[in-house]
Design a protein around this motif. Structure first.
Motif, short mmCIF file in Angstrom:
data_model
loop_
_atom_site.label_atom_id
_atom_site.label_comp_id
_atom_site.label_asym_id
_atom_site.label_seq_id
_atom_site.Cartn_x
_atom_site.Cartn_y
_atom_site.Cartn_z
N THR A 167 0.81 -1.20 0.00
CA THR A 167 0.00 0.00 0.00
C THR A 167 0.86 1.27 0.00
O THR A 167 1.99 1.29 0.49
CB THR A 167 -0.94 0.04 1.22
N ASN A 169 0.74 4.70 1.62
CA ASN A 169 0.11 5.38 2.75
C ASN A 169 -0.13 6.85 2.39
O ASN A 169 0.81 7.58 2.10
CB ASN A 169 1.02 5.25 3.96
N THR A 177 4.33 3.70 7.08
CA THR A 177 3.87 2.31 7.08
C THR A 177 3.31 1.91 5.73
O THR A 177 2.43 2.57 5.19
CB THR A 177 2.79 2.09 8.15
N THR A 178 3.85 0.84 5.17
CA THR A 178 3.26 0.20 3.99
C THR A 178 2.79 -1.19 4.41
O THR A 178 3.50 -1.91 5.12
CB THR A 178 4.25 0.11 2.82
N SER A 179 1.59 -1.55 4.01
CA SER A 179 1.03 -2.86 4.36
C SER A 179 1.09 -3.80 3.17
O SER A 179 0.87 -3.39 2.02
CB SER A 179 -0.42 -2.71 4.84
N LYS A 195 -4.51 -9.10 4.62
CA LYS A 195 -3.34 -8.40 5.12
C LYS A 195 -2.37 -9.41 5.75
O LYS A 195 -2.76 -10.25 6.56
CB LYS A 195 -3.74 -7.35 6.14
N SER A 197 1.35 -8.40 6.62
CA SER A 197 2.24 -7.73 7.57
C SER A 197 2.45 -6.29 7.11
O SER A 197 1.90 -5.86 6.09
CB SER A 197 3.58 -8.46 7.70
N SER A 198 3.26 -5.55 7.86
CA SER A 198 3.56 -4.15 7.54
C SER A 198 5.04 -3.87 7.72
O SER A 198 5.75 -4.61 8.41
CB SER A 198 2.74 -3.20 8.43
#
Length: 288
Positions: A167, A169, A177-179, A195, A197-198
């Protein structure tokens, strides 16, 4: 060498540092018809070409060009719309997948991935042979509040016949944070993204928002891109690509970089978008 010197001179007009001061090698300028290169992909079916697309408000065309900047293919995809095409990936058979999941305002409910058959890459126009639709089950508002705008993506690749998205952000309190999400490659139904992890890049949006992703041919490295950085992930477990070791590479060169692909297990190709009255470039980054 002559082409590289011309490219470096042009880059100096709109970037913070020229590639002569960075780790990047300039291979060529992109064909002039490509103004907003949002992806880069090399396939087994056409290893001499780099494929790219343009994002929202542009035509639904898949471009193929050589590492010398010669435009070889413009393929119009007739049966789907360019809502916001953001990235490309290819499977081991050479089929290309278009990620139509740009979601700047976190308001879309028509996120999709389109398959273009390898056998159709020689044509001037074709249809997407399969369409995978998906959604983020955690998102319940369209659009979300600005502080919760974490459901945009410009990055994905295919691995073991499943798609992996990273993702971008866009929350008002950006923290880097990127998921990582997984989407099953199952056309015909709207699927929930899972989902996994991040990972935290850094807290500066302009330098650390994720714009593309790729997996190495040997499946042992994953790379994600920002405007002036690349992160390499290795020694991961299963499909939690953030579970192993990570390395951040400072490119020392700032442009709107949005395309990333592995040229080999130890070499990356990167594209950027043209600045105003400028040009787009294809770069090579060699990994140590």
């Amino acid at each position: 060498m002559k082409a590289i010197l011309l490219s470096v001179t042009t880059i100096g007009l709109f970037s913070c540092q020229s590639p002569t001061d960075s780790k990047l090698e300039v291979l060529t300028t992109l064909p002039k018809v490509i103004k907003e290169a949002s992806a880069a992909e090399v396939t087994s079916a056409s290893p001499d070409l780099v494929w790219t697309i343009e994002d929202q408000k542009n035509d639904n065309i898949l471009f193929g060009f050589t590492k010398n900047g010669e435009l070889k293919k413009e393929i119009r995809i007739n049966n789907v719309k360019n809502n916001d095409w953001e990235d490309l990936t290819a499977d081991d058979a050479g089929n290309i997948y278009i990620g139509d999941f740009g979601n700047n305002d976190n308001e879309r409910q028509n996120l999709a991935i389109y398959k273009i058959n390898a056998s159709d890459l020689a044509k001037d126009q074709t249809d997407a042979s399969e369409i995978v639709e998906f959604y983020y089950p955690e998102q319940t508002e369209f659009p979300t509040k600005k502080k919760d705008r974490i459901y945009d993506s410009e990055s994905f690749f295919i691995f073991n016949n499943q798609f992996y998205l990273f993702t971008k952000n866009r929350s008002s309190k950006f923290d880097g944070t990127t998921s990582l999400y997984r989407v099953d490659n199952k056309p015909g139904q709207r699927l929930p993204a899972k989902k996994i992890s991040s990972f935290v890049t850094c807290d500066n949006f302009n330098h650390c928002a994720v714009t593309s992703a790729a997996m190495s041919p040997d499946k042992k490295k994953v790379a994600i891109l920002s405007s002036d950085k690349v992160w390499i992930f290795t020694d991961f477990k299963g499909d939690d690509f953030f579970s192993g070791k990570s390395q951040m590479i400072e490119l020392d060169h700032f442009t709107q970089k949005e395309g990333l692909t592995f040229e080999s297990n130890d070499s990356l190709l990167i594209t950027d978008e043209a600045a105003k009255k400028g040009e787009s470039f294809l770069y090579r980054l060699k990994l140590k």
